[in-house]
Design a protein around this motif. Sequence first.
Motif, PDB file in Angstrom:
ATOM      1  N   UNK A  89       0.813  -1.210   0.000  1.00 47.61           N
ATOM      2  CA  UNK A  89       0.000   0.000   0.000  1.00 47.61           C
ATOM      3  C   UNK A  89       0.851   1.266   0.000  1.00 47.61           C
ATOM      4  N   UNK A  90       2.092   1.167   0.472  1.00 44.02           N
ATOM      5  CA  UNK A  90       2.930   2.351   0.592  1.00 44.02           C
ATOM      6  C   UNK A  90       4.375   1.910   0.549  1.00 44.02           C
ATOM      7  N   UNK A  91       5.219   2.704  -0.124  1.00 43.40           N
ATOM      8  CA  UNK A  91       6.645   2.403  -0.131  1.00 43.40           C
ATOM      9  C   UNK A  91       7.426   3.660  -0.492  1.00 43.40           C
ATOM     10  N   UNK A  96      11.402   1.675   2.728  1.00 43.62           N
ATOM     11  CA  UNK A  96      10.293   1.624   3.681  1.00 43.62           C
ATOM     12  C   UNK A  96       9.066   1.098   2.962  1.00 43.62           C
ATOM     13  N   UNK A  97       8.170   0.434   3.725  1.00 43.90           N
ATOM     14  CA  UNK A  97       6.981  -0.105   3.076  1.00 43.90           C
ATOM     15  C   UNK A  97       5.921  -0.450   4.104  1.00 43.90           C
ATOM     16  N   UNK A  98       4.695  -0.526   3.626  1.00 48.34           N
ATOM     17  CA  UNK A  98       3.568  -1.012   4.416  1.00 48.34           C
ATOM     18  C   UNK A  98       2.796  -1.990   3.546  1.00 48.34           C
ATOM     19  N   UNK A  99       2.477  -3.153   4.114  1.00 46.39           N
ATOM     20  CA  UNK A  99       1.719  -4.175   3.389  1.00 46.39           C
ATOM     21  C   UNK A  99       0.482  -4.524   4.189  1.00 46.39           C
ATOM     22  N   UNK A 100      -0.642  -4.539   3.513  1.00 45.63           N
ATOM     23  CA  UNK A 100      -1.880  -5.012   4.114  1.00 45.63           C
ATOM     24  C   UNK A 100      -1.858  -6.529   4.020  1.00 45.63           C
ATOM     25  N   UNK A 101      -1.802  -7.193   5.185  1.00 43.44           N
ATOM     26  CA  UNK A 101      -1.679  -8.644   5.204  1.00 43.44           C
ATOM     27  C   UNK A 101      -3.015  -9.344   5.011  1.00 43.44           C
ATOM     28  N   UNK A 102      -4.036  -8.888   5.718  1.00 44.52           N
ATOM     29  CA  UNK A 102      -5.353  -9.518   5.647  1.00 44.52           C
ATOM     30  C   UNK A 102      -6.361  -8.588   6.285  1.00 44.52           C
ATOM     31  N   UNK A 103      -7.616  -8.853   6.049  1.00 44.84           N
ATOM     32  CA  UNK A 103      -8.676  -8.071   6.667  1.00 44.84           C
ATOM     33  C   UNK A 103      -9.976  -8.850   6.640  1.00 44.84           C
ATOM     34  N   UNK A 123       5.453   8.086   7.664  1.00 44.29           N
ATOM     35  CA  UNK A 123       4.191   8.119   6.942  1.00 44.29           C
ATOM     36  C   UNK A 123       3.148   8.810   7.806  1.00 44.29           C
ATOM     37  N   UNK A 124       2.377   9.699   7.183  1.00 49.17           N
ATOM     38  CA  UNK A 124       1.320  10.448   7.888  1.00 49.17           C
ATOM     39  C   UNK A 124      -0.032   9.888   7.493  1.00 49.17           C
ATOM     40  N   UNK A 170       3.725   7.622  11.646  1.00 48.75           N
ATOM     41  CA  UNK A 170       4.719   6.657  12.070  1.00 48.75           C
ATOM     42  C   UNK A 170       6.060   7.112  11.503  1.00 48.75           C
ATOM     43  N   UNK A 171       7.077   7.221  12.374  1.00 49.65           N
ATOM     44  CA  UNK A 171       8.392   7.693  11.924  1.00 49.65           C
ATOM     45  C   UNK A 171       9.497   6.813  12.480  1.00 49.65           C
TER      46      UNK A 171
END
Length: 190
Positions: A89-91, A96-103, A123-124, A170-171
């Motif tokens: 979702x973000x990199x 740096x990165x953010x991954x949506x694992x499940x929902x 990331x803000x 998150x920083x």
Amino acid sequence: MSDLDQLAQALGRNLKHWRGERGLTLDALAARSGVSRGMIIQIEQARTNPSVGTTVKLADALGVSIATLLDEVESAAVRVVTPEQSVRMWSTSTGSRARLLAGTERPGPLELWTWRLMPGDGSESDAHADGTVELIHVTAGELTLVVDGEEHRVAMGSSAVFDANVPHGYRNDGDAVVELTMAVSLATGG
């Protein structure tokens, strides 16, 4: 068809479905989410890949999780999500990165994320709907969590819980990679 094209098609299809389920016109969803009518049309027609912030605003306005908007298949009783199926979702260019694992939507929207923040990255996030809660567990490094302008240090092995209905971020202010797992319990829409 590329993974990004498949993701855009799933997002467009699911956005249109949930907008219909909620009985919202394009104008009503635009007003509720703060996302322009034109952008919503482009997303529903799979002509654009919106930012994470735009996707979050739409999910919040519909009262569903991001995972629900990005889900390519209907949920089964047991759903195994392989690493390849998780959604980036973000990199950043530094890694740096953010991954949506499940929902899930049962009993209410709930998301599970993994994040990696390289030194100096952050990331803000805009405020989510009232009732949204985030739980964070830091598995490496030290996270600087900013909630409504106030900084909190969360060291490796520590966790944090907060109401996410205010701006937050998150920083990584340190020299080592920060890794964390995050669960987001989203407020149900109405």
